[in-house]
Design a protein around this motif. Structure first.
Motif, mmCIF file in Angstrom:
data_model
loop_
_atom_site.group_PDB
_atom_site.id
_atom_site.type_symbol
_atom_site.label_atom_id
_atom_site.label_comp_id
_atom_site.label_asym_id
_atom_site.label_seq_id
_atom_site.Cartn_x
_atom_site.Cartn_y
_atom_site.Cartn_z
ATOM 1 N N ALA A 1 0.854 -1.186 0.000
ATOM 2 C CA ALA A 1 0.000 0.000 0.000
ATOM 3 C C ALA A 1 0.889 1.236 0.000
ATOM 4 C CB ALA A 1 -0.922 -0.004 1.222
ATOM 5 N N PRO A 2 0.413 2.333 -0.546
ATOM 6 C CA PRO A 2 1.262 3.523 -0.701
ATOM 7 C C PRO A 2 1.567 4.227 0.605
ATOM 8 C CG PRO A 2 -0.992 4.017 -1.339
ATOM 9 C CD PRO A 2 -0.939 2.538 -1.094
ATOM 10 N N SER A 3 2.688 4.914 0.620
ATOM 11 C CA SER A 3 3.043 5.766 1.746
ATOM 12 C C SER A 3 2.127 6.976 1.752
ATOM 13 C CB SER A 3 4.494 6.229 1.617
ATOM 14 O OG SER A 3 4.634 7.084 0.480
ATOM 15 N N ARG A 4 2.270 7.785 2.781
ATOM 16 C CA ARG A 4 1.443 8.989 2.887
ATOM 17 C C ARG A 4 1.631 9.882 1.659
ATOM 18 N NH1 ARG A 4 -0.206 11.464 7.982
ATOM 19 N NH2 ARG A 4 1.385 10.165 9.006
ATOM 20 N N GLU A 5 2.866 10.031 1.223
ATOM 21 C CA GLU A 5 3.140 10.902 0.080
ATOM 22 C C GLU A 5 2.621 10.284 -1.226
ATOM 23 O OE1 GLU A 5 5.387 9.929 2.328
ATOM 24 O OE2 GLU A 5 5.418 11.810 3.476
ATOM 25 N N ASP A 6 2.888 8.999 -1.422
ATOM 26 C CA ASP A 6 2.486 8.348 -2.669
ATOM 27 C C ASP A 6 0.968 8.179 -2.775
ATOM 28 O OD1 ASP A 6 5.094 8.165 -3.465
ATOM 29 O OD2 ASP A 6 5.360 6.093 -2.767
ATOM 30 N N ALA A 7 0.265 8.236 -1.633
ATOM 31 C CA ALA A 7 -1.182 8.024 -1.646
ATOM 32 C C ALA A 7 -1.943 9.210 -2.229
ATOM 33 C CB ALA A 7 -1.686 7.761 -0.227
ATOM 34 N N GLN A 8 -1.308 10.362 -2.277
ATOM 35 C CA GLN A 8 -1.987 11.557 -2.758
ATOM 36 C C GLN A 8 -2.375 11.406 -4.225
ATOM 37 O OE1 GLN A 8 -2.785 13.983 -0.537
ATOM 38 N NE2 GLN A 8 -1.785 12.597 0.923
ATOM 39 N N GLY A 9 -3.686 11.517 -4.489
ATOM 40 C CA GLY A 9 -4.179 11.474 -5.861
ATOM 41 C C GLY A 9 -4.230 10.101 -6.478
ATOM 42 N N LEU A 10 -3.920 9.058 -5.712
ATOM 43 C CA LEU A 10 -3.951 7.697 -6.243
ATOM 44 C C LEU A 10 -5.388 7.288 -6.516
ATOM 45 C CD1 LEU A 10 -1.470 5.939 -6.729
ATOM 46 C CD2 LEU A 10 -2.020 4.696 -4.635
ATOM 47 N N ASP A 11 -5.664 6.833 -7.734
ATOM 48 C CA ASP A 11 -7.040 6.618 -8.168
ATOM 49 C C ASP A 11 -7.171 5.263 -8.857
ATOM 50 O OD1 ASP A 11 -9.618 6.762 -9.119
ATOM 51 O OD2 ASP A 11 -9.330 8.578 -10.300
ATOM 52 N N PHE A 12 -8.042 4.420 -8.328
ATOM 53 C CA PHE A 12 -8.253 3.104 -8.922
ATOM 54 C C PHE A 12 -8.691 3.211 -10.376
ATOM 55 C CE2 PHE A 12 -11.175 -0.393 -9.976
ATOM 56 C CZ PHE A 12 -10.331 -1.491 -9.804
ATOM 57 N N THR A 13 -9.533 4.194 -10.688
ATOM 58 C CA THR A 13 -10.061 4.309 -12.052
ATOM 59 C C THR A 13 -8.981 4.666 -13.064
ATOM 60 O OG1 THR A 13 -10.665 6.653 -11.787
ATOM 61 C CG2 THR A 13 -12.309 5.014 -11.141
ATOM 62 N N ALA A 14 -7.814 5.104 -12.578
ATOM 63 C CA ALA A 14 -6.696 5.419 -13.478
ATOM 64 C C ALA A 14 -5.841 4.201 -13.777
ATOM 65 C CB ALA A 14 -5.841 6.528 -12.882
ATOM 66 N N GLY A 15 -6.137 3.069 -13.141
ATOM 67 C CA GLY A 15 -5.406 1.839 -13.432
ATOM 68 C C GLY A 15 -4.091 1.699 -12.719
ATOM 69 N N VAL A 16 -3.921 2.366 -11.549
ATOM 70 C CA VAL A 16 -2.650 2.287 -10.826
ATOM 71 C C VAL A 16 -2.777 1.491 -9.531
ATOM 72 C CG1 VAL A 16 -1.751 4.407 -11.814
ATOM 73 C CG2 VAL A 16 -3.108 4.514 -9.719
ATOM 74 N N LEU A 17 -3.936 0.896 -9.285
ATOM 75 C CA LEU A 17 -4.161 0.060 -8.118
ATOM 76 C C LEU A 17 -4.713 -1.288 -8.574
ATOM 77 C CD1 LEU A 17 -5.885 2.653 -5.752
ATOM 78 C CD2 LEU A 17 -3.726 1.499 -5.249
ATOM 79 N N ALA A 18 -4.200 -2.353 -7.989
ATOM 80 C CA ALA A 18 -4.748 -3.671 -8.310
ATOM 81 C C ALA A 18 -6.112 -3.845 -7.667
ATOM 82 C CB ALA A 18 -3.802 -4.763 -7.842
ATOM 83 N N THR A 19 -6.262 -3.295 -6.450
ATOM 84 C CA THR A 19 -7.545 -3.319 -5.751
ATOM 85 C C THR A 19 -7.737 -1.985 -5.052
ATOM 86 O OG1 THR A 19 -6.821 -4.073 -3.550
ATOM 87 C CG2 THR A 19 -7.127 -5.775 -5.246
ATOM 88 N N ALA A 20 -8.978 -1.687 -4.720
ATOM 89 C CA ALA A 20 -9.280 -0.469 -3.972
ATOM 90 C C ALA A 20 -10.452 -0.746 -3.050
ATOM 91 C CB ALA A 20 -9.613 0.687 -4.903
ATOM 92 N N VAL A 21 -10.350 -0.269 -1.815
ATOM 93 C CA VAL A 21 -11.398 -0.448 -0.824
ATOM 94 C C VAL A 21 -12.302 0.780 -0.847
ATOM 95 C CG1 VAL A 21 -11.886 -0.765 1.628
ATOM 96 C CG2 VAL A 21 -9.902 -1.878 0.593
ATOM 97 N N THR A 22 -13.609 0.553 -0.979
ATOM 98 C CA THR A 22 -14.551 1.664 -1.081
ATOM 99 C C THR A 22 -15.941 1.190 -0.671
ATOM 100 O OG1 THR A 22 -15.390 3.404 -2.567
ATOM 101 C CG2 THR A 22 -15.062 1.215 -3.520
ATOM 102 N N GLY A 23 -16.963 2.018 -0.922
ATOM 103 C CA GLY A 23 -18.331 1.675 -0.555
ATOM 104 C C GLY A 23 -19.190 1.400 -1.772
ATOM 105 N N SER A 24 -20.416 0.963 -1.523
ATOM 106 C CA SER A 24 -21.323 0.616 -2.620
ATOM 107 C C SER A 24 -21.698 1.823 -3.464
ATOM 108 C CB SER A 24 -22.588 -0.042 -2.067
ATOM 109 O OG SER A 24 -23.252 0.809 -1.154
ATOM 110 N N TYR A 25 -21.520 3.013 -2.916
ATOM 111 C CA TYR A 25 -21.829 4.240 -3.647
ATOM 112 C C TYR A 25 -20.893 4.448 -4.843
ATOM 113 C CZ TYR A 25 -18.219 5.388 -0.247
ATOM 114 O OH TYR A 25 -17.086 5.356 0.538
ATOM 115 N N SER A 26 -19.783 3.714 -4.904
ATOM 116 C CA SER A 26 -18.821 3.889 -5.993
ATOM 117 C C SER A 26 -19.084 2.974 -7.182
ATOM 118 C CB SER A 26 -17.391 3.637 -5.483
ATOM 119 O OG SER A 26 -17.006 4.570 -4.516
ATOM 120 N N VAL A 27 -19.927 1.966 -7.011
ATOM 121 C CA VAL A 27 -20.062 0.923 -8.029
ATOM 122 C C VAL A 27 -20.430 1.498 -9.386
ATOM 123 C CG1 VAL A 27 -21.359 -1.126 -8.722
ATOM 124 C CG2 VAL A 27 -20.590 -0.866 -6.341
#
Length: 455
Positions: free
Chosen positions: A272-298
């Motif tokens: 998982a990313p560090s505090r600095e690397d986490a800024q702006g990290l977006d699953f929809t951009a294809g830079v995360l293998a998985t992302a934890v979120t809620g049903s509101y994002s589906v």
């Protein structure tokens, strides 16, 4: 729905006899732009000059496209009652509503029907802002309280009295895991299923991480104490004692194990990313293998991703012993205790929390967001048109062995508790402090709030 219409006609007939026609004194400030900082924007319906012969009422609606259904159904209700009511429909920014409720209640200008998030609803109810609904709903067949999920309806009670009805429920911010199918298959990794556990999740995200290309396996970090509650329940415990007076974060071995699992994602597995690397990290951009979120994002994420890559959804993993938990995040509609037309206000509240409103939001508006009624979540048209994850969320709601109530502290000091968690837990979870030091720091900061009297 027929019961609601019949009940309304009976109510209007009764009102025509002159029982409840007092006009509400000026209850809305002058219109302001959406970005004025006032937290509200008057709609076109508010601009019309009120009739002296009608009851003047107002309703606050959530200022977001996702909640356009609230304005649609407020308009419908106003049209059905046009001969009795002038209804002002206002949009209010969610994050400003808690303070606005306090201010407008103090000035005697609270909306007749007003929404609240579970985070501040109990505090507002404790200050006698809202009408106690029990007697008003006792003879209303269209209330059908059994149709609400029990964890959702529980969020409308305070000290045994019902002050609000839920118009939405979702299972919390860390309830689901979105995963990049293309990325996992390219690495030869198994696709998640709802039967996975936290250890399998940790193994998967560690293998999916590609530090040279800044690809991370997960973004999981519970920024809210109630987000940690979901993991705590998966480990078979709770973040607070049953009375909600003692914080169990560092005094319960299962919670300590859950917290260690989170810390290890960054400090041991580097998944998982560090505090600095986490800024702006977006699953929809294809830079995360998985992302934890809620049903509101589906639905929104599906639209954003489009055909950039294949993705799918799974429930957040079970704990190491196969348990599961969630945190019911609800929003309520309530009636002002100051309303001059309580029967009409209750009628509007029931309309906004009805099966009809929930189905329209889920099917016609196109947001895919059902309300808090079983009859909406169990509707086969909704389920057939929605991602299969919604059917699995429904199964979770209906399973009495899966705990889900929102963890409101007994003293209602939600914001203070949350602030102290947010100020201390990131240093622990990012590994900026030693584990034992960080655990004790979070424990002391949060218990300090629970030791205070009711707000």
């Amino acid at each position: 729905m027929e019961n609601r219409k019949l009940s309304r006609r009976s109510l209007l007939k009764w009102m025509a006899a002159g029982s409840a026609t007092a006009a509400l004194a000026a209850c809305a400030p002058a219109a302001a732009p959406a970005d004025s900082g006032s937290g509200q924007q008057q709609s076109a319906e508010s601009a019309a000059a009120p009739s002296k012969d009608k009851v003047q009422m107002s309703v606050a609606t959530f200022a977001a496209e996702l909640h356009d259904w609230q304005r649609e159904f407020s308009r419908r209700w106003a049209e059905e009652h046009a001969d009795q009511v002038d209804l002002q429909i206002e949009e209010v920014v969610y994050n400003e509503m808690a303070k606005l409720q306090l201010a407008r209640s103090a000035s005697g200008t609270l909306w007749d029907v007003v929404f609240s998030g579970i985070k501040w609803f109990p505090f507002s109810a404790s200050k006698n802002m809202f009408l106690v609904l029990d007697d008003f709903l006792a003879n209303r067949e269209d209330a059908n309280l059994d149709d609400f999920f029990s964890t959702a309806l529980a969020g409308g009670y305070l000290d045994g009295k019902l002050y609000g009805l839920p118009y939405e429920i979702h299972p919390g911010n860390p309830a689901l895991v979105a995963f990049n199918v293309d990325m996992l298959e390219e690495k030869g990794l198994p696709l998640p299923t709802d039967d996975w556990d936290v250890n399998q999740y940790a193994d998967l995200v560690a293998q999916a991480t590609d530090p040279d290309n800044k690809i991370y396996g997960t973004n999981y970090l519970p920024g809210n104490y109630y987000d940690f509650e979901s993991l705590s329940r998966a480990y078979g415990t709770d973040i607070m004692d049953p009375e909600r007076k003692q914080f169990w974060f560092n005094t319960d071995e299962l919670n300590r194990a859950a917290a260690r699992w989170i810390v290890d994602l960054r400090t041991k597995l580097h998944a998982a990313p560090s505090r600095e690397d986490a800024q702006g990290l977006d699953f929809t951009a294809g830079v995360l293998a998985t992302a934890v979120t809620g049903s509101y994002s589906v639905n929104g994420w599906g639209t954003t991703i489009g055909d950039k890559f294949r993705h799918d959804w799974a429930l957040f993993p079970k704990g190491p012993d196969g348990k599961r938990g969630y945190t019911a995040f609800t929003s309520n509609y309530s009636c002002s205790a100051q309303t001059k037309a309580p029967d009409l206000a209750v009628d509007l509240l029931l309309y906004l929390t009805s099966t009809e409103a929930g189905l329209w939001s889920a099917l016609e508006q196109g947001t895919g967001q059902p309300n808090a009624r079983r009859s909406v979540w169990e509707n086969e048209e909704f389920l057939s048109k929605s991602h299969p994850i919604f059917r699995r969320i429904l199964d979770m709601y209906n399973n009495p062995d899966i705990p889900g109530p929102f963890p409101m502290p007994y003293n209602l000091r939600f914001q203070e508790l949350q602030d102290n968690w947010a100020n201390t837990s990131p240093d622990l979870f990012y590994g900026d402090v030693e584990y034992e030091e960080g655990m004790q720091m979070v424990q002391e900061a949060c218990q300090e709030i629970l030791d205070l009297p009711r707000a």
